[in-house]
Design a protein around this motif. Sequence first.
Motif, PDB file in Angstrom:
ATOM      1  N   ASP A 285       0.861  -1.182   0.000  1.00  0.00           N
ATOM      2  CA  ASP A 285       0.000   0.000   0.000  1.00  0.00           C
ATOM      3  C   ASP A 285       0.901   1.236   0.000  1.00  0.00           C
ATOM      4  OD1 ASP A 285      -1.777   2.049   0.455  1.00  0.00           O
ATOM      5  OD2 ASP A 285      -2.746   1.132   2.186  1.00  0.00           O
TER       6      ASP A 285
ATOM      7  N   HIS B  78      -0.876  -5.986   1.251  1.00  0.00           N
ATOM      8  CA  HIS B  78      -2.056  -6.780   0.957  1.00  0.00           C
ATOM      9  C   HIS B  78      -1.677  -8.259   0.951  1.00  0.00           C
ATOM     10  CE1 HIS B  78      -4.301  -3.162   0.040  1.00  0.00           C
ATOM     11  NE2 HIS B  78      -3.361  -2.777  -0.804  1.00  0.00           N
TER      12      HIS B  78
ATOM     13  N   PHE C  52      -6.839  -7.595  -2.170  1.00  0.00           N
ATOM     14  CA  PHE C  52      -6.660  -6.389  -1.364  1.00  0.00           C
ATOM     15  C   PHE C  52      -6.804  -6.579   0.149  1.00  0.00           C
ATOM     16  CE2 PHE C  52      -7.467  -4.637  -5.546  1.00  0.00           C
ATOM     17  CZ  PHE C  52      -6.607  -3.556  -5.605  1.00  0.00           C
TER      18      PHE C  52
ATOM     19  N   LYS D 126      -5.912  -7.242   3.915  1.00  0.00           N
ATOM     20  CA  LYS D 126      -4.673  -7.096   4.682  1.00  0.00           C
ATOM     21  C   LYS D 126      -4.789  -7.948   5.939  1.00  0.00           C
ATOM     22  CE  LYS D 126      -3.207  -2.368   3.452  1.00  0.00           C
ATOM     23  NZ  LYS D 126      -2.967  -1.009   4.001  1.00  0.00           N
TER      24      LYS D 126
ATOM     25  N   TYR E 251       1.493   1.449  10.120  1.00  0.00           N
ATOM     26  CA  TYR E 251       0.148   1.109   9.649  1.00  0.00           C
ATOM     27  C   TYR E 251      -0.592   0.261  10.689  1.00  0.00           C
ATOM     28  CZ  TYR E 251      -3.000  -2.419   7.759  1.00  0.00           C
ATOM     29  OH  TYR E 251      -4.035  -3.305   7.604  1.00  0.00           O
TER      30      TYR E 251
ATOM     31  N   TYR F 254      -8.558   1.578  -2.558  1.00  0.00           N
ATOM     32  CA  TYR F 254      -7.124   1.770  -2.742  1.00  0.00           C
ATOM     33  C   TYR F 254      -6.721   2.333  -4.100  1.00  0.00           C
ATOM     34  CZ  TYR F 254      -6.887  -1.120   1.445  1.00  0.00           C
ATOM     35  OH  TYR F 254      -7.038  -1.611   2.721  1.00  0.00           O
TER      36      TYR F 254
ATOM     37  N   TYR G 187      -3.624  10.111   1.646  1.00  0.00           N
ATOM     38  CA  TYR G 187      -4.145   9.317   2.764  1.00  0.00           C
ATOM     39  C   TYR G 187      -5.380   9.991   3.355  1.00  0.00           C
ATOM     40  CZ  TYR G 187      -4.278   6.535   7.029  1.00  0.00           C
ATOM     41  OH  TYR G 187      -4.679   5.708   8.049  1.00  0.00           O
TER      42      TYR G 187
END
Length: 698
Positions: free
Chosen positions: A256, A263, A276, A278, A312, A342, A412
Amino acid sequence: MPNRLAKELSPYLLQHRDNPVDWYPWGEEALSRARAEDKPIFLSIGYSTCHWCHVMEHESFETQPVADVLNRDFVSIKVDREERPDVDDIYMRAVQMMTGSGGWPLSLFLTPDGRPFYGGTYFPPTSRWGRPGFVTILESIANAWRTRREELESSAGEMLAHLGHDEEATPGPARIGPRDAPQILAAAQRQIASQYDPTEGGFGGAPKVPPSMRLELLLRVERRSATATATATGRPETREMVVRTLSKMAAGGMYDQVGGGFHRYSVDAHWLVPHFEKMLYDNAMLARVYVLAHRAFGTPEYAAIARDTLDYLLREMTPDDSSGGFFAAQDADSGGVEGTFYVWNPDSLERAVGREAAPVVAARFGVTPQGNFEEHETVLSVVKSVAELAAEFGKPEAAIEALLAEARAKMYAARALRVAPATDDKLLTDWSALAISAFALASRVLAEPRYEEAARAAADRILRNCIRDGRLLHRERAGSAAIPGFATDYAYGIEALLDLYEATFEPDYFQQALRLQETFDRDFADPRGGYFLSAGTHDGLIVRPRESYDGATPSSNSVAAMNLLRLGAFTGDERYEKRADALFEAFGELLERAGSAFPRLLCALDFRASGPREIALAGEPGRPDFEALRSAVFASPDPNRVVAHVESAAAVPALAPLTRARTMRDGKAAAYVCERFACQAPVTDPEALEALLFPTTA
C-alpha cells in the motif's frame, strides 16, 4: 429474525446472523442435533475478509430457496477458520484429498458424526464455469443420503481412515544432528533457487504470495556463507534472491503505497495487482524480515518499509482505547466491491494533491487514464525513482522527495473519506504474538521506543485477559476471551515473550514463557516428537491434527523447535535441547527430502548447528554505557544468540547459569559473550563488543 449466530462474537459468524439459513456454530449442540435427527451436516468454513465467502453468502446463503433446502435436509454449521484452525485444518485436508486443491469458502458434507464424504470450495448458485450449482448439489446429496446411504457412509469411512493415517503416521524419523545442517540447508537453498523468478523476485509465477519465511531462511544461509570456511552452504545468488524480492514487493501494488502495509498477495507475477485484504500475520512477518534485511545489509529503504508497515498496524489495526493488541484483518471489499478504497485515477489524484503536484505523483505511481485495474483505475506502484523524476521535472531530488511526502499525506487524508474496508477486530493470541515479536525486534534494531511500548501493551493484554487456569485462550473480542488455545498460540506466544524479554529485560516476560512452555509440553506433546495442534480438550474433532509444513503462517512445530533451543541456551537446561532434537528427528525425513517447505524449522536447525552464543549484559538499563552495549548486540546480523540481563536472575532463577557472577567492570556496564556458558573476557567498549559479535571471514 436473526439466527443462532447472532449470539457469537466472531465478525465472520455475525456477518451471517441474518441469513435465513438455520446456522449453528461449531459445537456439541449442532453435532447432537445431527445425530438425533440422523441428518447430514453441511459445514461452511471461511473468514470475515474473504471475498468469495462474501460472494457465496450473497448468492446463496441470503436466498430463501437455498435456505429451504438446507433447513429441511441438513444441519448447517458455520465456522470461522481463524477462530477454529483445528476444524479448518482437518476439513481442508479432506477437501484437498477429494479434489486436489482447497481454499475458502470451504464447503463440506459430513455424516452426523462429522466424517466428510463430499466437499469443495465456492459453489455458484446455478451451474456455471464448470462448477455445479449449489442447489443442485444440495438436492443431489440429500437424495443420495436417502437412497444411497451405505455408499456415502463407506466414502466417509475411507476418508476418515486417510485423515487418521495422515495424522497417526510419523513423517519418517531420521537422525538429524548439527553436522547434517550444512547439507540440509544447502539442499533447501537449491530447492528455493529453482523456483526463483530472477526478473520479478519471489518464487514461482502468479499468484505471488509474500515469502517471508523463505527470505528469513535465506538471510541465515547468506550469513552462514559469509562466515563459513570450506563447508559454505550459501551461494552467490542467495543475497540477490532476498534483495530483489524485498525491493520488488515494496515497489509493487501489493504494498500500500499510500497507507503502508501489505495486501495478502499479488494476483499477477509482478507484485502489481493485489488481492486487497490485509492480514495481521502477513504484515507482522514482513515487517520482521524487512528489519532483519536492513540489519544484514544496512539498507535504509528496508528500514523505511518496516517502519511504514508497523506504523500502519499502530494506526489502523490497534484499539483506540490504548488497551493494546492488534486486530486480525482488513477486508478486500469496500461497499461490496473489491479494491475500490485503494485505487486512483487522474481526476481523483489531482483533487487530492493539487494540479501542480499531480503530474509528478502520477509519474511516480503510474497513474494513467487507461489504468491498470478495473474501470480505468490504477493500483499504485513505484514506476519511477526520485532521481528519474528530478530529471524529468527539472527539480532537485530533495524537492521531489518533499513533494511526494506531502502528496502521500494528502492522498491518505482524501482516501480516508471513502467507504473504508471493514476491519475484523477480534484479537487472536497467535497472530498478535507474531506482531509482538516484530515490534520487539524493531524497537531495538530501529531504535523506536514506541514500538517497545506497543509490544508491551499487546503482551500485557494477552497475559491479563487470555490466560485462564494457567492455559492460554485463543481469541478475545468485545471484552470476552474464549476458545482454548492452540499450539500456535503457545508457540508464537512463547516466542513473543522471549523476544520481548530480550528487548526489555523485563524478567516477568521470561518467567511467563517458562510457564507457558510447561503447559505446552503437558497438554500438546506428541509422543513421536513435536506437538499436536490442539489439546485434548477441543470438541468434536474426528482426528487430532498437528502441523508439519510452514504455510501462510509458521508451523507451531517449527516455532516450538526454536523456542526450545533458545530456552536451553538461556538456562543451560539440556531437557529443552533434547526435546528440540526429538522434534528434528520426527520431521527428519521430510527435512531431508523437502526442506524448502520448512523454512522456519530450518532456521531452528541452523541455530542448533551454529553453537549459539549466550550474551549477558551487566549494568543499569537506561544508562548510556549500558545502552551502547545493548545497541551493539542488536546491530549484529548474527541471529544465533540469546541475550540476558544480569539483574534478571534474581527474579528468574533459571537464568542463573548464564548471569551468575557476571558483574559490571570498574563501575561500567559490561558484556559477557559465552558459548556453552564458557565466557570470554568481559568488554565494556561497544566497539570491542562489535568485534566479538561481527566475526570476519578468514
